[in-house]
Design a protein around this motif. Structure first.
Motif, PDB file in Angstrom:
ATOM      1  N   THR A 117       0.845  -1.189   0.000  1.00 21.87           N
ATOM      2  CA  THR A 117       0.000   0.000   0.000  1.00 21.87           C
ATOM      3  C   THR A 117       0.885   1.245   0.000  1.00 21.87           C
ATOM      4  O   THR A 117       2.018   1.212   0.482  1.00 21.87           O
ATOM      5  N   GLU A 118       0.372   2.329  -0.530  1.00 20.39           N
ATOM      6  CA  GLU A 118       1.191   3.528  -0.702  1.00 20.39           C
ATOM      7  C   GLU A 118       1.454   4.246   0.609  1.00 20.39           C
ATOM      8  O   GLU A 118       2.574   4.691   0.874  1.00 20.39           O
ATOM      9  N   LEU A 119       0.433   4.352   1.446  1.00 19.23           N
ATOM     10  CA  LEU A 119       0.561   5.119   2.683  1.00 19.23           C
ATOM     11  C   LEU A 119       0.463   4.221   3.908  1.00 19.23           C
ATOM     12  O   LEU A 119      -0.386   3.324   3.960  1.00 19.23           O
ATOM     13  N   VAL A 120       1.305   4.484   4.876  1.00 18.74           N
ATOM     14  CA  VAL A 120       1.283   3.768   6.155  1.00 18.74           C
ATOM     15  C   VAL A 120       1.132   4.808   7.243  1.00 18.74           C
ATOM     16  O   VAL A 120       2.041   5.624   7.467  1.00 18.74           O
ATOM     17  N   ASN A 121      -0.028   4.811   7.891  1.00 21.13           N
ATOM     18  CA  ASN A 121      -0.336   5.838   8.905  1.00 21.13           C
ATOM     19  C   ASN A 121      -0.178   7.255   8.345  1.00 21.13           C
ATOM     20  O   ASN A 121       0.308   8.168   9.016  1.00 21.13           O
ATOM     21  N   GLY A 122      -0.589   7.401   7.081  1.00 15.09           N
ATOM     22  CA  GLY A 122      -0.544   8.714   6.451  1.00 15.09           C
ATOM     23  C   GLY A 122       0.798   9.108   5.876  1.00 15.09           C
ATOM     24  O   GLY A 122       0.930  10.175   5.260  1.00 15.09           O
ATOM     25  N   ASN A 123       1.815   8.262   6.034  1.00 15.20           N
ATOM     26  CA  ASN A 123       3.155   8.560   5.530  1.00 15.20           C
ATOM     27  C   ASN A 123       3.512   7.614   4.387  1.00 15.20           C
ATOM     28  O   ASN A 123       2.954   6.515   4.297  1.00 15.20           O
ATOM     29  N   PRO A 124       4.461   8.008   3.523  1.00 12.20           N
ATOM     30  CA  PRO A 124       4.876   7.113   2.438  1.00 12.20           C
ATOM     31  C   PRO A 124       5.409   5.783   2.984  1.00 12.20           C
ATOM     32  O   PRO A 124       6.044   5.745   4.041  1.00 12.20           O
ATOM     33  N   ASN A 125       5.134   4.712   2.266  1.00  9.36           N
ATOM     34  CA  ASN A 125       5.555   3.370   2.678  1.00  9.36           C
ATOM     35  C   ASN A 125       7.081   3.301   2.804  1.00  9.36           C
ATOM     36  O   ASN A 125       7.800   3.456   1.812  1.00  9.36           O
ATOM     37  N   PRO A 126       7.612   3.067   4.016  1.00  5.12           N
ATOM     38  CA  PRO A 126       9.072   3.053   4.194  1.00  5.12           C
ATOM     39  C   PRO A 126       9.740   1.812   3.607  1.00  5.12           C
ATOM     40  O   PRO A 126      10.964   1.779   3.476  1.00  5.12           O
ATOM     41  N   LYS A 127       8.955   0.804   3.279  1.00  4.15           N
ATOM     42  CA  LYS A 127       9.506  -0.438   2.742  1.00  4.15           C
ATOM     43  C   LYS A 127       9.213  -0.587   1.250  1.00  4.15           C
ATOM     44  O   LYS A 127       9.234  -1.694   0.722  1.00  4.15           O
ATOM     45  N   ALA A 128       8.933   0.519   0.574  1.00  2.01           N
ATOM     46  CA  ALA A 128       8.566   0.451  -0.839  1.00  2.01           C
ATOM     47  C   ALA A 128       9.680  -0.178  -1.666  1.00  2.01           C
ATOM     48  O   ALA A 128      10.858   0.128  -1.500  1.00  2.01           O
ATOM     49  N   VAL A 129       9.302  -1.068  -2.568  1.00  3.58           N
ATOM     50  CA  VAL A 129      10.257  -1.738  -3.449  1.00  3.58           C
ATOM     51  C   VAL A 129      10.274  -1.078  -4.823  1.00  3.58           C
ATOM     52  O   VAL A 129      11.329  -0.804  -5.391  1.00  3.58           O
ATOM     53  N   PHE A 130       9.089  -0.814  -5.375  1.00  3.45           N
ATOM     54  CA  PHE A 130       8.971  -0.180  -6.679  1.00  3.45           C
ATOM     55  C   PHE A 130       8.436   1.249  -6.526  1.00  3.45           C
ATOM     56  O   PHE A 130       8.324   1.766  -5.419  1.00  3.45           O
ATOM     57  N   GLY A 131       8.085   1.852  -7.650  1.00  4.06           N
ATOM     58  CA  GLY A 131       7.566   3.212  -7.630  1.00  4.06           C
ATOM     59  C   GLY A 131       6.058   3.246  -7.431  1.00  4.06           C
ATOM     60  O   GLY A 131       5.430   2.247  -7.029  1.00  4.06           O
ATOM     61  N   ASP A 132       5.477   4.399  -7.744  1.00  6.74           N
ATOM     62  CA  ASP A 132       4.051   4.612  -7.519  1.00  6.74           C
ATOM     63  C   ASP A 132       3.172   3.616  -8.271  1.00  6.74           C
ATOM     64  O   ASP A 132       2.075   3.281  -7.815  1.00  6.74           O
ATOM     65  N   TRP A 133       3.651   3.124  -9.423  1.00 12.22           N
ATOM     66  CA  TRP A 133       2.825   2.243 -10.239  1.00 12.22           C
ATOM     67  C   TRP A 133       2.502   0.915  -9.535  1.00 12.22           C
ATOM     68  O   TRP A 133       1.513   0.245  -9.867  1.00 12.22           O
ATOM     69  N   ALA A 134       3.320   0.518  -8.559  1.00 11.08           N
ATOM     70  CA  ALA A 134       3.138  -0.781  -7.900  1.00 11.08           C
ATOM     71  C   ALA A 134       2.373  -0.685  -6.595  1.00 11.08           C
ATOM     72  O   ALA A 134       2.209  -1.697  -5.905  1.00 11.08           O
ATOM     73  N   PHE A 135       1.885   0.497  -6.240  1.00 13.45           N
ATOM     74  CA  PHE A 135       1.142   0.634  -4.989  1.00 13.45           C
ATOM     75  C   PHE A 135      -0.346   0.368  -5.205  1.00 13.45           C
ATOM     76  O   PHE A 135      -0.918   0.705  -6.251  1.00 13.45           O
TER      77      PHE A 135
END
Length: 361
Positions: A117-135
């Protein structure tokens, strides 16, 4: 009254050679194991008369059963049980699959990358692997990615075994190392977390048990009532005879390994969904535990014999033993020793059963 009766063509049916269905023997063994642990709870002084599966305070759950422990046992075996359904088919066909455990780790890492998911508690996902397209992708996307990865690994295993005649042990052992390497390489060892709600639902609550039972019913039907199942048993019983009867042995072996790997990948989906994270070490020993469930359930390591029902019962036996050791407070290293002894004993019993079967025929 005579113990045998005349049959067609003068053949005799000897009642003394009738045997219990193997699944019934496993069920009785399951009951006996439960009774042994119940007795240990009463005998061992430090247990203070505790019961393993019963809770006589009916006000708690409205039943004398220890519902909490039963849920733990079933949940413990359900995810590995999904892998065992695939391993069962591989062993029946005369093969073995050692890659399913590391495949769980690799598939979990890959799948979770497409389930974030893109947001975690209103903040950007700290464990993001890819860019916005994969959220926030639809849940079907990571599922398809995972199953496709499993099919790819299974196709490689099956092709190596079918076309190069490499022993299944060596081919899948090599894939064991490859998958473990993929799991560590994918994010350089970093865990992948924070899935979407839709993905998290796949492994929530008792869903792992639901998936396990649904797949067990499906593959029981497939093995018993389809051409695929008949060919799987035929190849495991006598590969040369199966080939001479017109079965495309090579193609069927590839299919069997693909199905087994897809089931392992689906187990990875359920496991990562249940834990809400994917880590490189996921699936450790799962391949051995899955083989143990199948062998305890009566699947012959020489191929051609076994059933999904037996594997499900074998999974329950495995779960009760594992939970029972924890219940009597047996240290973890002793548990591993005991489980290894049980696996060896199951194989020895299988060999003895085959010898006595041949001597009677």
């Amino acid at each position: 009254m005579a113990d045998s009766t005349e049959g067609i063509g003068g053949l005799k049916y000897d009642k003394t050679k009738r045997a219990w269905p193997n699944e019934l023997n496993i069920f009785f063994a399951l009951i006996a194991i439960v009774l042994i642990f119940e007795a240990l709870g009463q005998i061992l002084p430090y247990m203070n008369g505790q019961s393993m599966l019963f809770d006589f305070n009916t006000k708690r759950d409205g039943t004398i059963l220890n519902i909490a422990r039963l849920k733990i046992i079933i949940l413990q075996v359900s995810i590995i049980g999904i892998i065992a359904l695939g391993v069962t088919q591989v062993i029946i066909s005369g093969g073995i699959d050692l890659s399913s455990g590391p495949l769980v780790g690799a598939a979990a890492m890959i799948v979770m990358s497409f389930a974030q998911t893109e947001l975690v508690n209103g903040n950007p996902n700290p464990k993001a692997v890819f860019g916005d397209w994969a959220f926030d992708l639809p849940v079907i996307v990571p599922v398809i990615v995972g199953l496709s990865f499993g099919a790819f690994i299974g196709a490689i295993n099956g092709s190596l075994i079918a076309y190069t005649r490499i022993p299944p042990f060596i081919a899948t052992l090599g894939m064991f190392l490859i998958c473990r390497g993929i799991a560590q390489w994918w994010t350089r060892g970093q865990p992948v977390s924070f899935p979407t709600e839709g993905y998290a639902w796949l492994g929530s609550g008792m869903m792992p048990v639901v998936w396990f039972l649904m797949l067990a019913v499906l593959f029981h039907f497939v093995l018993r009532h389809t051409v695929y199942g008949k060919h799987t048993y035929a190849i495991g019983s006598n590969e040369d005879a199966a080939r001479m009867s017109g079965i495309n042995v090579q193609r069927h072996k590839i299919l069997v390994y693909m199905i087994a790997s897809m089931l392992a990948a689906f187990a990875a989906i359920v496991l990562s969904s249940k834990n809400l994270t994917a880590q490189t070490g996921m699936g450790q020993f799962y391949e051995l535990f899955a083989i143990a469930m199948a062998v305890i359930g009566g699947v012959s390591l020489t191929g051609g014999r076994g059933s999904v029902v037996g594997t499900v019962l074998g999974a329950m036996v495995f779960g009760v033993i594992q939970s029972g050791f924890t219940y009597i407070r047996l240290d973890a290293f002793y548990q591993l020793m005991a489980m290894g002894t049980i696996i060896i004993s199951a194989v020895v019993l299988d060999q003895w059963r085959q010898k006595t079967g041949k001597s009677r025929s």
